[in-house]
Design a protein around this motif. Sequence first.
Motif, mmCIF file in Angstrom:
data_model
loop_
_atom_site.group_PDB
_atom_site.id
_atom_site.type_symbol
_atom_site.label_atom_id
_atom_site.label_comp_id
_atom_site.label_asym_id
_atom_site.label_seq_id
_atom_site.Cartn_x
_atom_site.Cartn_y
_atom_site.Cartn_z
ATOM 1 N N LYS A 110 20.214 68.795 68.679
ATOM 2 C CA LYS A 110 20.615 68.431 67.312
ATOM 3 C C LYS A 110 19.906 67.129 66.931
ATOM 4 O O LYS A 110 19.909 66.175 67.721
ATOM 5 N N GLU A 111 19.344 67.087 65.711
ATOM 6 C CA GLU A 111 18.729 65.844 65.234
ATOM 7 C C GLU A 111 19.762 64.734 65.282
ATOM 8 O O GLU A 111 20.929 64.950 64.978
ATOM 9 N N ASP A 112 19.304 63.526 65.648
ATOM 10 C CA ASP A 112 20.235 62.426 65.837
ATOM 11 C C ASP A 112 19.487 61.102 65.721
ATOM 12 O O ASP A 112 18.254 61.070 65.686
ATOM 13 N N SER A 113 20.241 60.037 65.679
ATOM 14 C CA SER A 113 19.721 58.670 65.758
ATOM 15 C C SER A 113 20.569 57.950 66.799
ATOM 16 O O SER A 113 21.498 57.213 66.461
ATOM 17 N N PRO A 114 20.284 58.179 68.083
ATOM 18 C CA PRO A 114 21.160 57.665 69.137
ATOM 19 C C PRO A 114 21.063 56.154 69.304
ATOM 20 O O PRO A 114 20.090 55.526 68.892
ATOM 21 N N LEU A 115 22.094 55.620 69.931
ATOM 22 C CA LEU A 115 22.136 54.217 70.326
ATOM 23 C C LEU A 115 22.480 54.156 71.806
ATOM 24 O O LEU A 115 23.101 55.084 72.341
ATOM 25 N N ILE A 116 22.129 53.056 72.436
ATOM 26 C CA ILE A 116 22.547 52.820 73.822
ATOM 27 C C ILE A 116 24.023 52.444 73.747
ATOM 28 O O ILE A 116 24.384 51.439 73.139
ATOM 29 N N HIS A 162 19.454 62.335 75.245
ATOM 30 C CA HIS A 162 18.704 62.169 73.999
ATOM 31 C C HIS A 162 17.210 62.256 74.300
ATOM 32 O O HIS A 162 16.728 61.595 75.221
ATOM 33 N N VAL A 163 16.500 63.044 73.506
ATOM 34 C CA VAL A 163 15.052 63.183 73.674
ATOM 35 C C VAL A 163 14.372 62.846 72.352
ATOM 36 O O VAL A 163 14.737 63.406 71.307
ATOM 37 N N PHE A 164 13.393 61.956 72.420
ATOM 38 C CA PHE A 164 12.541 61.726 71.262
ATOM 39 C C PHE A 164 11.371 62.686 71.404
ATOM 40 O O PHE A 164 10.572 62.566 72.331
ATOM 41 N N ASP A 165 11.313 63.660 70.501
ATOM 42 C CA ASP A 165 10.243 64.654 70.509
ATOM 43 C C ASP A 165 9.047 64.043 69.780
ATOM 44 O O ASP A 165 9.073 63.874 68.561
ATOM 45 N N GLN A 166 8.008 63.692 70.551
ATOM 46 C CA GLN A 166 6.846 63.019 69.956
ATOM 47 C C GLN A 166 6.146 63.847 68.879
ATOM 48 O O GLN A 166 5.826 63.304 67.820
ATOM 49 N N PRO A 167 5.901 65.150 69.100
ATOM 50 C CA PRO A 167 5.239 65.914 68.032
ATOM 51 C C PRO A 167 6.049 65.955 66.731
ATOM 52 O O PRO A 167 5.473 65.918 65.645
ATOM 53 N N PHE A 180 16.512 63.817 69.242
ATOM 54 C CA PHE A 180 17.434 64.943 69.334
ATOM 55 C C PHE A 180 18.443 64.641 70.438
ATOM 56 O O PHE A 180 18.105 64.052 71.456
ATOM 57 N N THR A 181 19.680 65.068 70.232
ATOM 58 C CA THR A 181 20.738 64.927 71.236
ATOM 59 C C THR A 181 21.184 66.320 71.653
ATOM 60 O O THR A 181 21.305 67.213 70.816
ATOM 61 N N TRP A 182 21.409 66.502 72.954
ATOM 62 C CA TRP A 182 21.864 67.778 73.497
ATOM 63 C C TRP A 182 23.372 67.872 73.289
ATOM 64 O O TRP A 182 24.146 67.102 73.865
ATOM 65 N N LYS A 183 23.802 68.792 72.428
ATOM 66 C CA LYS A 183 25.221 68.987 72.139
ATOM 67 C C LYS A 183 25.501 70.474 72.054
ATOM 68 O O LYS A 183 24.778 71.199 71.375
ATOM 69 N N LEU A 196 18.598 67.532 84.889
ATOM 70 C CA LEU A 196 19.652 66.883 85.673
ATOM 71 C C LEU A 196 20.729 66.307 84.758
ATOM 72 O O LEU A 196 21.922 66.407 85.051
ATOM 73 N N ALA A 197 20.322 65.702 83.638
ATOM 74 C CA ALA A 197 21.296 65.156 82.691
ATOM 75 C C ALA A 197 22.203 66.267 82.157
ATOM 76 O O ALA A 197 23.414 66.074 82.037
ATOM 77 N N LYS A 198 21.615 67.428 81.865
ATOM 78 C CA LYS A 198 22.430 68.569 81.421
ATOM 79 C C LYS A 198 23.393 68.984 82.538
ATOM 80 O O LYS A 198 24.582 69.193 82.295
ATOM 81 N N LEU A 199 22.866 69.097 83.756
ATOM 82 C CA LEU A 199 23.660 69.518 84.904
ATOM 83 C C LEU A 199 24.805 68.543 85.192
ATOM 84 O O LEU A 199 25.919 68.951 85.503
ATOM 85 N N PHE A 200 24.534 67.236 85.066
ATOM 86 C CA PHE A 200 25.533 66.199 85.340
ATOM 87 C C PHE A 200 26.400 65.896 84.111
ATOM 88 O O PHE A 200 27.229 65.003 84.147
#
Length: 186
Positions: free
Chosen positions: A145-151, A127-132, A137-140, A118-122
Amino acid sequence: MDKKKCTLYSGGLKGAEATFGESAEKHGIKEIIFTFEGHKLNRNKNSVTLSKEELERGDISMELASRMLNRTYYETEKIRKVLQTIFHMVNNGHQVFVIGSIMDDNSVKGGTGWAVELAKLFNRPLHVFDQPKKQWFTWKEGAWKEDSPLIEYDTFVGSGTRYLSDAGREAIEALFTDSCAAKQEK
């Protein structure tokens, strides 16, 4: 981010969502939990029980959801209501943070993946923290893409797996701590 104006939207379930809520509370950020009648929550502060009509506003074809997530969702009332509730979370929150596992097809494992799709669609900042991988990662531009996002927005979503690892818990806490610290530095 101005934490006095900030609102976290979540589903209040055990694991990532409860931890997002606990971190928001610790940092003085308002939290709203969307739910439906009969749904068992792990965290129930500031919950909004969606009516049948409100749930229907987030209705989606189970066939479409299955296709978008590359997995099979059967027509069950509970799964449909969960997906409808996730719609309300993403519709209200501008920036989306998810804790989970990014799959080879760029979807995210489990029902959490619906918030991601839905976030992609909207076209929301996602941002997704991949636990494994123990990495944000941020969708760009159609890729992770690896990232260090902030609110960075006044409204945001916190969702994710019920099976939160220590790394996932630490990522949520660091997200709030780093975002609040960045605001103070400005």
